[in-house]
Design a protein around this motif. Structure first.
Motif, PDB file in Angstrom:
ATOM      1  N   CYS A   1       4.179   4.506  10.132  1.00  0.00           N
ATOM      2  CA  CYS A   1       5.822   4.274   8.782  1.00  0.00           C
ATOM      3  C   CYS A   1       6.334   4.707   8.773  1.00  0.00           C
ATOM      4  O   CYS A   1       6.981   4.368   8.593  1.00  0.00           O
ATOM      5  CB  CYS A   1       4.260   4.990   7.030  1.00  0.00           C
ATOM      6  N   ILE A   2       6.619   6.161   8.654  1.00  0.00           N
ATOM      7  CA  ILE A   2       7.678   7.012   7.637  1.00  0.00           C
ATOM      8  C   ILE A   2       9.286   6.763   9.194  1.00  0.00           C
ATOM      9  O   ILE A   2       9.888   6.551   8.682  1.00  0.00           O
ATOM     10  CB  ILE A   2       7.935   8.215   7.636  1.00  0.00           C
ATOM     11  N   GLU A  38       0.832  -1.287   0.510  1.00  0.00           N
ATOM     12  CA  GLU A  38       0.044  -0.341   0.246  1.00  0.00           C
ATOM     13  C   GLU A  38       0.606   0.972  -0.139  1.00  0.00           C
ATOM     14  O   GLU A  38       2.341   1.087   0.758  1.00  0.00           O
ATOM     15  CB  GLU A  38      -0.881  -0.094   1.669  1.00  0.00           C
ATOM     16  N   ARG A  39       0.184   2.229  -0.705  1.00  0.00           N
ATOM     17  CA  ARG A  39       0.852   3.620  -1.215  1.00  0.00           C
ATOM     18  C   ARG A  39       0.473   4.731  -0.734  1.00  0.00           C
ATOM     19  O   ARG A  39       1.189   5.801  -1.163  1.00  0.00           O
ATOM     20  CB  ARG A  39       1.940   2.957  -1.699  1.00  0.00           C
ATOM     21  N   ILE A  40      -0.700   4.625   0.119  1.00  0.00           N
ATOM     22  CA  ILE A  40      -1.532   6.073   0.037  1.00  0.00           C
ATOM     23  C   ILE A  40      -1.417   6.646   1.096  1.00  0.00           C
ATOM     24  O   ILE A  40      -1.065   6.285   2.270  1.00  0.00           O
ATOM     25  CB  ILE A  40      -2.744   5.714   0.423  1.00  0.00           C
ATOM     26  N   LYS A  71       8.809  -0.750  -1.141  1.00  0.00           N
ATOM     27  CA  LYS A  71       7.902  -0.181  -0.029  1.00  0.00           C
ATOM     28  C   LYS A  71       8.654   1.089   0.911  1.00  0.00           C
ATOM     29  O   LYS A  71       8.999   2.041   1.210  1.00  0.00           O
ATOM     30  CB  LYS A  71       6.945  -0.437   0.039  1.00  0.00           C
ATOM     31  N   ASN A  93       9.323   5.057   1.488  1.00  0.00           N
ATOM     32  CA  ASN A  93       9.424   5.467   3.362  1.00  0.00           C
ATOM     33  C   ASN A  93      10.822   6.656   3.970  1.00  0.00           C
ATOM     34  O   ASN A  93      11.347   7.339   3.750  1.00  0.00           O
ATOM     35  CB  ASN A  93       8.604   5.181   4.062  1.00  0.00           C
ATOM     36  N   GLY A 153       6.641  11.788  12.768  1.00  0.00           N
ATOM     37  CA  GLY A 153       5.037  10.739  13.281  1.00  0.00           C
ATOM     38  C   GLY A 153       4.678   9.287  12.454  1.00  0.00           C
ATOM     39  O   GLY A 153       5.296   9.560  11.136  1.00  0.00           O
ATOM     40  N   ARG A 195       7.002  24.660  12.887  1.00  0.00           N
ATOM     41  CA  ARG A 195       6.299  24.192  10.983  1.00  0.00           C
ATOM     42  C   ARG A 195       6.837  25.282  11.329  1.00  0.00           C
ATOM     43  O   ARG A 195       6.072  24.957   9.360  1.00  0.00           O
ATOM     44  CB  ARG A 195       5.401  23.533  12.053  1.00  0.00           C
ATOM     45  N   LEU A 205      12.943  19.098   2.707  1.00  0.00           N
ATOM     46  CA  LEU A 205      11.902  19.129   2.462  1.00  0.00           C
ATOM     47  C   LEU A 205      11.812  20.268   4.165  1.00  0.00           C
ATOM     48  O   LEU A 205      12.757  20.591   4.130  1.00  0.00           O
ATOM     49  CB  LEU A 205      11.224  17.373   3.342  1.00  0.00           C
ATOM     50  N   ASN A 206      10.184  20.043   4.925  1.00  0.00           N
ATOM     51  CA  ASN A 206      10.089  20.609   5.933  1.00  0.00           C
ATOM     52  C   ASN A 206      11.394  20.158   7.390  1.00  0.00           C
ATOM     53  O   ASN A 206      10.652  19.018   7.642  1.00  0.00           O
ATOM     54  CB  ASN A 206       9.089  21.295   6.327  1.00  0.00           C
ATOM     55  N   PRO A 242      -2.282   8.930   4.096  1.00  0.00           N
ATOM     56  CA  PRO A 242      -3.763   8.839   5.337  1.00  0.00           C
ATOM     57  C   PRO A 242      -4.007  10.676   4.909  1.00  0.00           C
ATOM     58  O   PRO A 242      -3.170  11.504   4.816  1.00  0.00           O
ATOM     59  CB  PRO A 242      -3.023   9.342   6.734  1.00  0.00           C
ATOM     60  N   ARG A 260      11.973   9.243   2.343  1.00  0.00           N
ATOM     61  CA  ARG A 260      10.874  10.073   2.831  1.00  0.00           C
ATOM     62  C   ARG A 260      11.750  10.828   4.316  1.00  0.00           C
ATOM     63  O   ARG A 260      12.284  11.641   4.732  1.00  0.00           O
ATOM     64  CB  ARG A 260      10.432  10.156   2.794  1.00  0.00           C
ATOM     65  N   PHE A 316      -0.285  14.411  14.241  1.00  0.00           N
ATOM     66  CA  PHE A 316       1.257  13.307  13.775  1.00  0.00           C
ATOM     67  C   PHE A 316       1.747  14.061  12.342  1.00  0.00           C
ATOM     68  O   PHE A 316       3.030  14.406  11.923  1.00  0.00           O
ATOM     69  CB  PHE A 316       2.006  12.353  13.738  1.00  0.00           C
ATOM     70  N   LYS A 317       0.356  14.778  11.740  1.00  0.00           N
ATOM     71  CA  LYS A 317       1.067  15.585  10.834  1.00  0.00           C
ATOM     72  C   LYS A 317      -0.641  16.291  10.694  1.00  0.00           C
ATOM     73  O   LYS A 317      -1.694  16.944  11.289  1.00  0.00           O
ATOM     74  CB  LYS A 317       1.277  15.290  10.053  1.00  0.00           C
ATOM     75  N   ILE A 336      14.064  14.393   5.408  1.00  0.00           N
ATOM     76  CA  ILE A 336      12.988  15.294   6.589  1.00  0.00           C
ATOM     77  C   ILE A 336      14.537  15.068   7.363  1.00  0.00           C
ATOM     78  O   ILE A 336      14.526  16.030   7.799  1.00  0.00           O
ATOM     79  CB  ILE A 336      11.711  14.900   7.599  1.00  0.00           C
TER      80      ILE A 336
HETATM   81  N1  SAJ Z   1       7.247  15.312   7.660  1.00  0.00           N
HETATM   82  C1  SAJ Z   1       8.005  16.758   8.102  1.00  0.00           C
HETATM   83  N2  SAJ Z   1       8.495  17.037   7.186  1.00  0.00           N
HETATM   84  C2  SAJ Z   1       7.897  17.219   5.643  1.00  0.00           C
HETATM   85  C3  SAJ Z   1       7.252  16.516   5.487  1.00  0.00           C
HETATM   86  C4  SAJ Z   1       6.643  15.312   6.645  1.00  0.00           C
HETATM   87  O1  SAJ Z   1       8.513  16.682   9.488  1.00  0.00           O
HETATM   88  O2  SAJ Z   1       8.536  17.856   5.090  1.00  0.00           O
HETATM   89  C5  SAJ Z   1       6.492  14.766   9.170  1.00  0.00           C
HETATM   90  C6  SAJ Z   1       5.289  15.031   9.307  1.00  0.00           C
HETATM   91  O3  SAJ Z   1       4.895  15.987   9.884  1.00  0.00           O
HETATM   92  C7  SAJ Z   1       4.465  12.869   9.879  1.00  0.00           C
HETATM   93  C8  SAJ Z   1       5.695  12.480   8.923  1.00  0.00           C
HETATM   94  O4  SAJ Z   1       6.630  12.831   8.614  1.00  0.00           O
HETATM   95  O5  SAJ Z   1       5.096  13.919  11.331  1.00  0.00           O
HETATM   96  C9  SAJ Z   1       5.222  11.494   8.103  1.00  0.00           C
HETATM   97  O6  SAJ Z   1       4.138  12.607   7.345  1.00  0.00           O
HETATM   98  P1  SAJ Z   1       4.295  12.196   6.077  1.00  0.00           P
HETATM   99  O7  SAJ Z   1       2.615  12.850   5.387  1.00  0.00           O
HETATM  100  O8  SAJ Z   1       5.936  12.365   5.356  1.00  0.00           O
HETATM  101  O9  SAJ Z   1       3.846  10.371   5.812  1.00  0.00           O
HETATM  102  P2  SAJ Z   1       2.463   9.227   5.797  1.00  0.00           P
HETATM  103  O10 SAJ Z   1       3.313   8.706   7.043  1.00  0.00           O
HETATM  104  O11 SAJ Z   1       1.822  10.488   6.689  1.00  0.00           O
HETATM  105  O12 SAJ Z   1       2.788   8.202   4.662  1.00  0.00           O
HETATM  106  C10 SAJ Z   1       3.635   8.109   4.656  1.00  0.00           C
HETATM  107  C11 SAJ Z   1       3.201   8.526   2.835  1.00  0.00           C
HETATM  108  N3  SAJ Z   1       4.732   7.973   2.383  1.00  0.00           N
HETATM  109  C12 SAJ Z   1       5.599   8.665   1.573  1.00  0.00           C
HETATM  110  O13 SAJ Z   1       5.405   9.928   1.107  1.00  0.00           O
HETATM  111  C13 SAJ Z   1       6.301   8.132   0.787  1.00  0.00           C
HETATM  112  C14 SAJ Z   1       2.569   6.881   2.327  1.00  0.00           C
HETATM  113  O14 SAJ Z   1       2.574   7.693   0.320  1.00  0.00           O
HETATM  114  C15 SAJ Z   1       2.817   5.679   2.537  1.00  0.00           C
HETATM  115  O15 SAJ Z   1       1.715   4.744   2.189  1.00  0.00           O
HETATM  116  C16 SAJ Z   1       2.479   5.794   4.131  1.00  0.00           C
HETATM  117  O16 SAJ Z   1       3.833   6.485   4.001  1.00  0.00           O
HETATM  118  C17 SAJ Z   1       2.749   4.305   4.455  1.00  0.00           C
HETATM  119  O17 SAJ Z   1       1.208   3.582   4.312  1.00  0.00           O
HETATM  120  O18 SAJ Z   1       2.999   3.795   4.700  1.00  0.00           O
END
Ligand code: SAJ
Length: 441
Positions: free
Chosen positions: A277-278, A170-172, A223, A227, A274, A420, A267-268, A174, A230, A333-334, A234
């Motif tokens: 996944c990541i 899965e890659r969606i 997969k 993650n 949190g 943030r 990235l930010n 939330p 990313r 967490f986001k 980050i």
């Molecule tokens: N975050 C930062 N800085 C950024 C981006 C994110 O601090 O620039 C933080 C967010 O605040 C959060 C965490 O990273 O705490 C993760 O958030 P996210 O939006 O990056 O990812 P998730 O965990 O919601 O979803 C990820 C996604 N993976 C990728 O983008 C590569 C999603 O596509 C996956 O399906 C999901 O993990 C999963 O289920 O594995």
């Protein structure tokens, strides 16, 4: 989208969580009979009542529709079907002494053992849970052990199998689950070519993105790589935030400028990484190849160090006041979700509740009640309008869209710790007001 004729009369989805429930619902919306299976009776009852036990935009409406149309039904015990999609959690093993958290595959094993009795010749089993490399082969072994009367496929050993097995991660995202389930490309990692073909038939029922075939191990690592990529990126932003604090530079301004280069896209930074996944999946790579995964390990450590650092900055700022009121904006967490699990904002607030000795207010517009562990520590849940006037220190932990409505005047004279990058966005709205103190000042 042109609807294909389904080779599956009935598809079962095992695990009705953030991935399984949207998946079951979307498949059912394509006119296929779907059985959702979950060990948690409340989740099953909610679905059968046309409701959802998780927050995902648009999901409840669609669940309600497919349940009323008789296409989706939930049960606690698997029933026969033509395909089984496993979407159960893969957390860490709790309480090990090792530096590298070990993946906990017990939910996958339990799912395999629960579907084994109802498997029949010609069925397809797909694993979608994020998993360490080699898990699909383990799944095949667990099924084989439970059903010695059926032949299961073995990687790199061509032969006729009774049941097809594939890994299709899965890659969606939330918050965008329903959209991304359909539009994202899918990786199809069959244990054999025949397995990949069977899995392709399933995803072609609802995926409009490309479905790309590979082997199961590559699909598993792909997969994890997405993650970990990313997480590492980050971590770079977070490391720059540490460096900027040391050198007295505004990290948001720095990143904004560096990103003006055509091949730079940082990235930010934030209070930590949190979610489920990541912050978890990179460890599955490290556990498989600890000697090689040095950068990935270090990135995890950089990101994990953030919440304690942010709390320390708040405590330092608090020393400038007598009995300061601290308002923490955001707990999720986001942005724009209600999910507090594995949230770095929660970690910061917990840390402050133990050490600040001050009045601690939290503003989380997406929940109506604080988790008991915070309530017990005397933390209160407030609205933005209640918290801002009385706060001496404002800590931005999540950039929820509703916080963008803050008028910069509401922050005048306060210490603002902005993890943030909300302030530059507020400044854009009210460029004339710039009279609060930030940590970089
Ligand atoms: N975050 C930062 N800085 C950024 C981006 C994110 O601090 O620039 C933080 C967010 O605040 C959060 C965490 O990273 O705490 C993760 O958030 P996210 O939006 O990056 O990812 P998730 O965990 O919601 O979803 C990820 C996604 N993976 C990728 O983008 C590569 C999603 O596509 C996956 O399906 C999901 O993990 C999963 O289920 O594995």
């Amino acid at each position: 989208m042109q609807r294909r004729k389904s080779p599956f009369n009935r598809i079962s989805v095992i695990g009705l969580g953030y991935i399984g429930l949207p998946t079951a619902t979307v498949i059912a919306s394509r006119g296929i009979d779907v059985i959702g299976v979950d060990v948690a009776a409340p989740a099953v009852d909610a679905v059968n009542a046309g409701k959802v036990h998780i927050t995902e935009p648009g999901l409840e409406r669609l669940v309600n529709h497919v349940v009323n149309a008789g296409r989706l039904r939930a049960v606690t015990c698997p029933e026969p079907a033509d395909a089984f999609v496993i979407a159960v959690p893969t957390p860490f093993v709790e309480g090990t002494s090792s530096d590298v958290p070990a993946p906990d595959l017990s939910y996958i094993q339990a799912a395999a053992e629960s579907i084994a009795p109802v498997l029949k010749h010609g069925d397809l089993v797909i694993l979608e849970s994020t998993s360490p490399v080699g898990t699909t082969e383990k799944l095949s072994r667990w099924l084989r052990d439970a059903r010695t009367d059926l032949a299961f496929p073995v990687q790199d050993q061509p032969g006729t199998a009774d049941v097809h097995i594939a890994y299709c991660p899965e890659r969606i995202l939330p918050g965008k689950a329903l959209e991304e389930l359909i539009s994202n490309d899918r990786i199809i990692g069959g244990v054999s070519d025949a397995c990949s073909q069977a899995a392709l038939n399933l995803y072609h029922l609802f995926v409009e993105g490309d479905c790309i075939v590979t082997d199961a191990r590559t699909a598993e690592l792909s997969k994890l790589t997405e993650n970990a990529y990313r997480d590492v990126n980050i971590a770079f932003a977070n490391e720059m935030a540490f460096i900027c604090d040391e050198l007295g530079v505004d990290v948001w301004e720095l990143i904004r400028l560096a990103n003006r280069h055509p091949r730079v896209s940082i990235l930010n930074p934030g209070p930590g990484v949190g979610g489920h996944c990541i912050a978890v999946d990179p460890w599955f790579i490290v556990s498989g190849a600890p000697q090689q995964a040095k950068l990935i390990t270090q990135a995890r450590k950089v990101n994990d160090a953030r919440p304690a650092y942010v709390a320390e900055q708040v405590l330092l700022a608090a020393q400038n006041y007598t009995d300061p009121v601290i308002a923490c904006l955001g707990l999720a967490f986001k942005p724009d979700i209600d999910d507090l699990r594995e949230s770095p904002a929660m970690e910061v607030v917990k840390e402050l509740s133990e050490h600040a000795g001050s009045q601690l207010l939290t503003v989380e517009p997406n929940i109506t009640k604080l988790p008991a562990e915070l309530e017990l520590k005397g933390v209160s849940l407030s609205s933005l309008d209640e918290a801002l006037p009385c706060a001496d220190i404002v800590v931005v932990l999540v950039d929820h869209s509703s916080f963008l409505a803050i008028d910069s005047n509401q922050l005048a004279g306060k210490t603002v710790i902005d993890t943030r990058g909300l302030l530059p966005r507020l400044k854009k709205q009210a460029a004339s007001v710039d009279n609060y103190t930030t940590i970089a000042d």
